[in-house]
Design a protein around this motif. Structure first.
Motif, PDB file in Angstrom:
ATOM      1  N   HIS A 469       9.674  27.827 -14.886  1.00  0.00           N
ATOM      2  CA  HIS A 469       8.605  27.857 -13.887  1.00  0.00           C
ATOM      3  C   HIS A 469       7.960  26.478 -13.700  1.00  0.00           C
ATOM      4  N   PRO A 538       5.774  29.391  -9.229  1.00  0.00           N
ATOM      5  CA  PRO A 538       5.657  30.809  -9.579  1.00  0.00           C
ATOM      6  C   PRO A 538       7.019  31.469  -9.711  1.00  0.00           C
ATOM      7  N   GLN A 582       3.765  37.644  -5.839  1.00  0.00           N
ATOM      8  CA  GLN A 582       3.532  37.839  -7.268  1.00  0.00           C
ATOM      9  C   GLN A 582       2.878  39.198  -7.518  1.00  0.00           C
ATOM     10  N   ASP A 622       3.039  32.708 -13.309  1.00  0.00           N
ATOM     11  CA  ASP A 622       2.095  32.787 -12.190  1.00  0.00           C
ATOM     12  C   ASP A 622       1.694  31.404 -11.688  1.00  0.00           C
ATOM     13  N   THR A 702       2.908  46.073  -8.148  1.00  0.00           N
ATOM     14  CA  THR A 702       2.495  45.440  -6.900  1.00  0.00           C
ATOM     15  C   THR A 702       1.915  46.503  -5.983  1.00  0.00           C
TER      16      THR A 702
END
Length: 759
Positions: A469, A538, A582, A622, A702
């Motif tokens: 990431h 991310p 995300q 994140d 989500t």
């Protein structure tokens, strides 16, 4: 004069191109329509060129790797005899079609089936038991196979000969145990101890790296730590030749480390040891972070670069020494002898560094190049890369899903393409006097070093972004500043130190090695401190990574303008990856930690434990720069002894229930309740409880309308040897939806006062 029957040019325009205004009888043709046959003809010519003799071989390992990828994507373990029979039948069919135009697609399909079969066979061959539940007091006896010296704790792998645990009859073959620093037993010794064992670490979130898969292919069934003292005892047998070899090599590594320690200290000693023996866990965290942020982290892991330097130094040194003897230089193939000596040196380096999968891959690639020199073939070609990839994937198919394999071969593919395509075009122009003067001062070499660093960095960027990431915006700058010193001073001094150690003359070479390491660390710290040096990305799914890989392969392997199709695919994959949404909620596999995205768009953490590794991975995925100790992580979180609550971006509450008596209140007030206990069936909130966590592991939720879509570490129906499905648990849907509270049945028992009144 024009040839008969051949059109002539008129005003600079070829007569073969029709005039835009010309319209054949019988219909209307728009202007420029005649360009399409030329485009189609060009495309056909490019396709024929790409499918020419020898041009399809580099695509065979791509298809072979595709079959391995399909194996790891399967929900459950394939049947070996079925996939093996299918692969053999397809291979025979491809051979029978070798004189047909169908041979190319047939051999690619056969390669896919072969990769699938090889991965299946490897899993069956190394199959062993994996611990499913924690064991808190286990008596173990066995041989110490490997030992790692780390910054705070040591670690070793125990080959178990006897195992006793209360209320469990599981028998593991190998376990990895952590101990207090300085207390790890010697490799080859037979020990008895008590330990607490845990199942191999599962992914901390859906899509993250699967450490349990790595441990399975290493033959390790559990990890844990030692409780109490370690007792050395007399072994029941000698332990075998393999164990004696491991003890000998570990003793050699310890001796080298001791010699380095006599001259160097701290991170310099740790980095020098890492470069020569592969033991890199003793490097301090600040230096380790600076190396990876600056883009020099690849130096700490023995890879193709280190193998190339070792083989190159030995090759040129031996060839130079042999060239000093006129009789040998004229009458004997000293170039081939030098390649053989370099191959022996690379093999020794492989054994000294522990022969891990990444190092094996590097050795195979180097060996193929050196063997090509010995048989008078071109060393750096796409065929060489293809053969090396096939060897690595056939020997260790699990390497395909490891970041080191992906990054190494992507970088190598880019460099081979630079050598085969870029360099001839770059240096094909006439050598003018000004250019010649610059070249004499190393301008050409600096340009090539810049291009090599740039291409290797760009080729590995998608994999660094997916697995870690992060990207390294100044990676080229760091490599330009440090790698010439590493190549010309650090590694040669290390090799000379190894040669001089038996004679007691190695101290000066470790000192020289330390000077080069000081420079490398200084460059890494300087680059890591530059504004924007930490490029956080991310998390995105595997699909954009596959698309990016396809784009890189097409750009690297194709030689006609068709290769720019790969650039379009690569750009599309980048846009795809950056547009991935995300998750709004992350839930740990044990239900002890929950991260909720609040109104500020950042994650807010509810923690019942102290798993800093999990939190670090969640924040990295994140693209969040905060660390585990940041107080802002707990903003908006309200806790008491029974549990915690925090709001979502829309104000609805998410609750983590730590005690049973908190469930009633949480079910009535929160939209989602997370608990490591079984939830009551009449809970009005959406629930993630113990049965679901045991079955699916860590979850990512989500928001979809009033509910949530659920992505799990173990998807529905998944059952693999390194991640076995939990027995006796129910199945779960891929979504959480609000449910109306079930009307509670009213108590029909009349009160005693009412009964008396009626009487």
């Amino acid at each position: 004069m024009a040839e008969p029957g051949r059109p002539v040019r008129s005003q600079g325009v070829a007569g073969t191109w029709p005039v835009g205004r010309a319209t054949p009888a019988g219909g209307f043709v728009p202007a420029g329509f005649g360009i399409w046959p030329a485009i189609v003809e060009s495309l056909q010519a490019w396709v024929r060129a790409e499918a020419g003799p020898g041009r399809l071989l580099p695509w065979v390992p791509v298809a072979f790797g595709g079959g391995i990828a399909l194996y790891f994507a399967a929900d459950h373990e394939p049947v070996l005899w079925v996939v093996a029979t299918t692969a053999i039948a397809l291979l025979v069919g491809a051979i029978l079609l070798r004189r047909s135009w169908l041979f190319a697609p047939a051999i690619m399909i056969a390669a896919v089936a072969a990769g699938f079969a090889v991965a299946t066979w490897k899993t069956v061959r190394i199959a062993h038991i994996v611990l499913a539940k924690p064991l808190y007091s286990v008596s173990l006896s066995g041989f110490v196979e490997t030992r790692d010296i780390r910054e705070r704790t040591d670690r070793f792998v125990l080959r178990v000969t006897a195992m006793e645990a209360q209320r469990s009859d599981v028998k593991l073959e190998r376990v990895r145990l952590s101990v207090r620093k300085g207390t790890a037993p010697e490799v080859g010794s037979f020990v008895q101890l008590k330990a607490r064992l845990m199942p191999p670490l599962s992914p901390v979130r859906p899509g993250s790296y699967d450490f349990s898969r790595d441990m399975f292919f290493q033959g390790i069934g559990a990890s844990g730590f030692v409780m109490g003292a370690i007792t050395a005892s007399i072994p029941p047998d000698a332990g075998g030749l393999r164990l004696r070899y491991a003890a000998f090599m570990q003793g050699l590594r310890d001796t080298i480390d001791t010699r380095i320690r006599s001259t160097l200290e701290g991170d310099n000693r740790a980095i020098a040891t890492a470069l020569l023996t592969g033991r890199r866990d003793a490097i301090s965290t600040p230096v380790n972070d600076a190396m990876f942020v600056s883009g020099l982290g690849h130096v700490l892991s023995i890879s193709g670069y280190h193998m190339a330097v070792v083989a190159g130094v030995v090759f040129f040194a031996v060839r130079a020494l042999l060239a000093l003897i006129p009789g040998l230089a004229v009458g004997f193939p000293i170039k081939k002898w030098s390649a053989a000596a370099a191959l022996v040196a690379a093999a020794f380096y492989l054994l000294l560094s522990g022969a891990e999968v990444a190092t094996q891959r590097s050795f195979f690639m180097t060996a193929v190049v050196l063997i090509a020199v010995m048989v008078d073939r071109r060393a750096i070609t796409f065929r060489t890369l293809a053969v090396a990839a096939l060897i690595v994937l056939a020997a260790a198919p699990e390497a395909l899903v490891h970041p080191s394999f992906q990054m190494s071969f992507a970088a190598t593919l880019g460099l081979v393409a630079l050598v085969q395509i870029g360099m001839p075009n770059l240096f094909a122009s006439p050598d003018h006097s000004a250019t010649a003067r610059v070249a004499l001062w190393g301008g050409r070499e600096i340009a090539m070093l810049f291009l090599a660093s740039l291409i290797a960095g760009l080729a590995t960027t998608p994999y660094a972004a997916f697995h870690f990431h992060r990207v390294t915006p100044y990676g080229v700058l760091a490599n330009l500043g440090a790698m010439p010193v590493v190549s010309a001073l650090v590694m040669p001094a290390g090799l000379l130190g190894l040669l001089a150690a038996p004679f007691g003359l190695d101290g000066v070479f470790w000192w020289l090695m330390g000077i080069g390491i000081d420079w490398m660390v200084a460059v890494s710290r300087w680059v890591a401190a530059l504004p924007g040096a930490v490029g956080r990305i991310p998390a995105f799914g595997i699909a954009p990574l596959i698309a990016a890989s396809l784009g890189i392969i097409v750009m690297g392997l194709l030689r006609t303008p068709l290769r720019w199709c790969g650039a379009m695919v690569l750009l599309a994959s980048i846009a795809w990856g950056l547009s991935v949404r995300q998750p709004d909620i992350l839930i740990a596999g044990d239900g002890a930690s929950v991260a909720v995205r609040g109104r500020d768009g950042r994650l807010h953490l509810i923690r019942a434990g102290k798993d800093n590794f999990l939190l670090k991975e969640w924040l990295a995925a994140d693209a969040d720069p905060r660390d585990a100790g940041n107080s802002a992580l707990a903003e908006g979180v309200s806790c008491d002894e029974a549990g915690c609550v925090t709001p979502l971006a829309d104000g609805r509450l998410v609750a983590l229930a730590l005690r049973v008596d908190a469930l009633e209140d949480d079910c009535s007030r929160a939209v989602l309740v997370v608990t490591s206990r079984p939830a009551p069936p009449d809970c009005a909130a959406m629930v993630v409880d113990r049965p679901r966590l045991v079955r699916q592991g860590a979850l990512a939720l989500t928001q979809r309308g009033d509910g949530f879509s659920v992505q799990a570490v173990r998807a529905r129906g998944t059952n693999r040897p390194w991640s076995p499905a939990a027995a006796g648990e129910g199945d779960f849907e891929g979504a959480l939806v609000p449910r109306a509270a079930a009307p509670r049945s009213k108590d029909a028992t009349p009160s005693e006062a009412d009964l008396q009144a009626e009487d």
